[in-house]
Write a protein that holds these residues in place. Sequence first.
Motif, mmCIF file in Angstrom:
data_model
loop_
_atom_site.group_PDB
_atom_site.id
_atom_site.type_symbol
_atom_site.label_atom_id
_atom_site.label_comp_id
_atom_site.label_asym_id
_atom_site.label_seq_id
_atom_site.Cartn_x
_atom_site.Cartn_y
_atom_site.Cartn_z
ATOM 1 N N VAL A 41 32.669 -54.322 -54.415
ATOM 2 C CA VAL A 41 34.012 -54.453 -54.977
ATOM 3 C C VAL A 41 34.635 -55.820 -54.685
ATOM 4 C CG1 VAL A 41 34.413 -51.977 -54.906
ATOM 5 C CG2 VAL A 41 35.122 -53.382 -52.962
ATOM 6 N N PRO A 43 33.032 -59.163 -55.141
ATOM 7 C CA PRO A 43 31.838 -59.931 -55.490
ATOM 8 C C PRO A 43 31.900 -61.396 -55.063
ATOM 9 C CG PRO A 43 33.128 -59.441 -57.458
ATOM 10 C CD PRO A 43 33.747 -58.671 -56.334
ATOM 11 N N VAL A 44 33.100 -61.944 -54.911
ATOM 12 C CA VAL A 44 33.192 -63.371 -54.584
ATOM 13 C C VAL A 44 32.659 -63.642 -53.185
ATOM 14 C CG1 VAL A 44 34.748 -65.317 -54.254
ATOM 15 C CG2 VAL A 44 35.101 -63.744 -56.172
ATOM 16 N N LEU A 101 36.112 -69.877 -56.927
ATOM 17 C CA LEU A 101 36.352 -68.439 -56.999
ATOM 18 C C LEU A 101 37.077 -67.908 -55.773
ATOM 19 C CD1 LEU A 101 32.917 -67.263 -58.452
ATOM 20 C CD2 LEU A 101 35.046 -67.724 -59.680
ATOM 21 N N GLN A 104 40.487 -71.323 -54.544
ATOM 22 C CA GLN A 104 41.195 -71.536 -55.816
ATOM 23 C C GLN A 104 42.293 -72.594 -55.789
ATOM 24 O OE1 GLN A 104 42.688 -67.684 -56.929
ATOM 25 N NE2 GLN A 104 40.668 -66.762 -57.059
ATOM 26 N N ASP B 57 36.814 -48.464 -54.124
ATOM 27 C CA ASP B 57 37.149 -49.715 -53.419
ATOM 28 C C ASP B 57 37.468 -49.426 -51.959
ATOM 29 O OD1 ASP B 57 37.068 -50.757 -55.944
ATOM 30 O OD2 ASP B 57 39.166 -51.406 -56.018
ATOM 31 N N SER B 60 34.468 -48.274 -49.758
ATOM 32 C CA SER B 60 33.200 -49.019 -49.719
ATOM 33 C C SER B 60 33.339 -50.405 -49.090
ATOM 34 C CB SER B 60 32.622 -49.168 -51.131
ATOM 35 O OG SER B 60 33.372 -50.101 -51.882
ATOM 36 N N TYR B 61 34.574 -50.863 -48.888
ATOM 37 C CA TYR B 61 34.785 -52.212 -48.364
ATOM 38 C C TYR B 61 35.626 -52.087 -47.105
ATOM 39 C CZ TYR B 61 35.465 -57.281 -48.730
ATOM 40 O OH TYR B 61 35.432 -58.640 -48.509
ATOM 41 N N LYS B 71 30.759 -55.544 -44.401
ATOM 42 C CA LYS B 71 31.730 -54.701 -45.093
ATOM 43 C C LYS B 71 31.134 -53.369 -45.554
ATOM 44 C CE LYS B 71 35.305 -57.375 -44.897
ATOM 45 N NZ LYS B 71 34.708 -58.184 -43.808
ATOM 46 N N GLU B 122 41.772 -61.027 -42.911
ATOM 47 C CA GLU B 122 40.804 -61.872 -43.624
ATOM 48 C C GLU B 122 41.303 -62.272 -45.010
ATOM 49 O OE1 GLU B 122 36.918 -59.656 -41.617
ATOM 50 O OE2 GLU B 122 37.555 -59.165 -43.630
ATOM 51 N N TYR B 264 48.199 -67.038 -48.857
ATOM 52 C CA TYR B 264 47.804 -66.312 -50.061
ATOM 53 C C TYR B 264 46.897 -65.151 -49.686
ATOM 54 C CZ TYR B 264 49.525 -70.401 -52.507
ATOM 55 O OH TYR B 264 50.316 -71.396 -52.976
ATOM 56 N N LYS B 266 44.044 -62.038 -51.512
ATOM 57 C CA LYS B 266 43.204 -61.703 -52.672
ATOM 58 C C LYS B 266 43.139 -60.201 -52.816
ATOM 59 C CE LYS B 266 39.996 -63.927 -54.584
ATOM 60 N NZ LYS B 266 38.562 -63.683 -54.446
ATOM 61 N N ILE B 268 41.714 -56.819 -53.757
ATOM 62 C CA ILE B 268 40.368 -56.320 -54.032
ATOM 63 C C ILE B 268 40.391 -55.564 -55.357
ATOM 64 C CG2 ILE B 268 38.595 -54.674 -53.275
ATOM 65 C CD1 ILE B 268 38.681 -57.068 -51.485
ATOM 66 N N GLY B 271 37.444 -58.285 -59.425
ATOM 67 C CA GLY B 271 36.166 -58.848 -59.851
ATOM 68 C C GLY B 271 36.011 -60.313 -59.478
ATOM 69 N N LEU B 272 35.104 -60.966 -60.192
ATOM 70 C CA LEU B 272 34.691 -62.326 -59.858
ATOM 71 C C LEU B 272 35.832 -63.333 -60.013
ATOM 72 C CD1 LEU B 272 31.979 -63.259 -58.895
ATOM 73 C CD2 LEU B 272 31.257 -63.544 -61.268
ATOM 74 N N PHE B 273 36.749 -63.049 -60.917
ATOM 75 C CA PHE B 273 37.781 -64.044 -61.207
ATOM 76 C C PHE B 273 39.169 -63.610 -60.758
ATOM 77 C CE2 PHE B 273 34.310 -64.567 -64.257
ATOM 78 C CZ PHE B 273 33.925 -65.855 -63.912
ATOM 79 N N ALA B 274 39.222 -62.716 -59.785
ATOM 80 C CA ALA B 274 40.509 -62.249 -59.279
ATOM 81 C C ALA B 274 41.314 -63.429 -58.738
ATOM 82 C CB ALA B 274 40.282 -61.214 -58.179
ATOM 83 N N LYS B 275 42.570 -63.501 -59.128
ATOM 84 C CA LYS B 275 43.429 -64.599 -58.682
ATOM 85 C C LYS B 275 44.029 -64.287 -57.318
ATOM 86 C CE LYS B 275 43.689 -67.999 -61.588
ATOM 87 N NZ LYS B 275 42.297 -68.183 -61.174
ATOM 88 N N ARG B 276 44.160 -65.318 -56.510
ATOM 89 C CA ARG B 276 44.916 -65.147 -55.272
ATOM 90 C C ARG B 276 46.398 -65.041 -55.596
ATOM 91 N NH1 ARG B 276 42.613 -65.839 -50.079
ATOM 92 N NH2 ARG B 276 40.408 -66.232 -50.336
#
Lengths: 214, 302
Positions: A41, A43-44, A101, A104, B57, B60-61, B71, B122, B264, B266, B268, B271-276
């Motif tokens: 969950v 991936p980065v 990623l 940023q 989510d 699993s993390y 994790k 973290e 900032y 993040k 969870i 995905g790959l392009f999640a913005k902070r």
Amino acid sequence: MGVVDRINAASRRVPVWTVYLLGALWPAWLLYLAATGSMGVEPVKALEHELGRLALQALIAGLLVTPVRTITGLNLMRFRRAIGVLTFYFVSTHLLVWLILDVQILSEIWKDILKRPYITVGMAAFVLLLPLAMTSNNWSVRKLGPKWRKLHRLVYPAALLGGAHFVMVGKTWEFDALVYLSLILALLGWRVVQAYKPGKSRRRVTKDASRVAS
Amino acid sequence: MAYKNVLKYSDVTPRADYLNRRQLMGGAAGLAAGMALGPALGASKYSTDLKPNPLEDIASYNNFYEFGSAKGDPANNAHMLTIDPWSVEIDGMVDRPGSYGLEDILTKVTQEERIYRFRCVETWSMVVPWVGFELNQLLDLAGVQGAAKYVAFQTLYRPEEMPGQRSVSLEWPYREGLRLDEAMHPLTIMATGIYDEPMPKQNGAPLRLVVPWKYGYKSIKSIVRVTLTDKEPQTTWNMLQPNEYGFYSNVNPEVSHPRWSQAYEKPIGGGLFAKRQETLMFNGYADEVASLYDGMDLVVNH
Ligand code: HEM
């Protein structure tokens, strides 16, 4: 023919470009896994970690070539430049994932490089590898002559910093990271021992050490 | 999956006694399917409107070093933990010290859903729909004495079932602590479930603390001991690195941690392009809790 000779003979039939191809595709494959949800969950971070480990594994593989040849006779020297170039490529993808990623934000990137010791150390390793990557071509080898070998000894401090970086990433002492760092220390230690082995002429020593670094 | 198999309170608790819980957790009890939360109790005024992360989510993390430091380790290893029976030793400055059985505790407290923001040091974050009860209810059961100033907590120490405890990464058992006013605050809960599931083991089954305005490591898991004291208790991460992990550990975008800028975070699940996004003071709970720290230097007392 012994086992080693047979492997040596077989390895000569493997074109070096296959190593480049495999190495080039590996991070792309990891990116695919991360993008399609196979890396969990977050991936980065997972991708960043996989690429970091891959970089360190390649770095160690490069350092293994000479001792393996000396100790077992197995000769993988043909592949060493490819391993070195791929190491830099893996580190670069690791860095790019972090920049684009993960963190940023430009101002945060600068602050992290300056203020977080584990990032500073990783970055220092990257900077040391830069000139090595730029001179990993026949033209540079010819042009620089003996200086090329000297220059490429930078891989030793780079490896040390890379290993230290992995240890420092952990919030506690991480077993894996300590294994990697120990391997690196052993591989560098082996070279020190070789260099001071009695009965070896000074010339032979320098030649050995530089071959290692190239 | 592991969290499907954990203790069901319907198995061990007389029906009338878990009614409250069953209303909340209709699915989990295997009874009263479809009984919704809303009509029974209404949403808590302490819950956020944000959309909770899916259970996948949340389960699993995890950071739960008792089961390993990666994790995914807790989700892989926590099935080894046995949580039935479970009791909590409450001691120190209380009128009624002793061993409190969990089933028994649950008959005497009021459980409800609390959808909270959860922020890890973290810099990742989630939104978690906890089910639990206010810690002040548990403390009232034991009767806190006037001289008590702090509450200390301990996690189970059982290396046979918690493989991470066989390594020396942290000093076991895991310890945490709160000031008494923090502990009595209505936002501070003891959680026993997530969504309509009993607490997944990797999330700290069967009973864990949740303090939503502090970094996640304050929210100690699988609690077996609660001690009322007049001295600031030792806390595990602080014992390891005092300059990195303070006793208070309030979420604060202005206090940069040596390892992570906290400006900032993040979320969870993007995905790959999640913005902070920007970190909120006290993780968004400033209106409720800022007054607890009036006049305190939050950099010194980080
Ligand atoms: C020779 C260069 C480098 C090597 C060999 C390397 C290797 C590694 C390794 C092995 C890990 C841990 C992976 C894991 O936990 O599974 C890691 C993590 C990491 N590296 Fe690097 N790295 C290098 C350079 C860099 C650079 C230049 C940066 C950024 C400026 C960087 C940033 C990070 C970050 C942010 C993490 C993850 C930390 C976390 O979990 O929060 N690394 N690296």
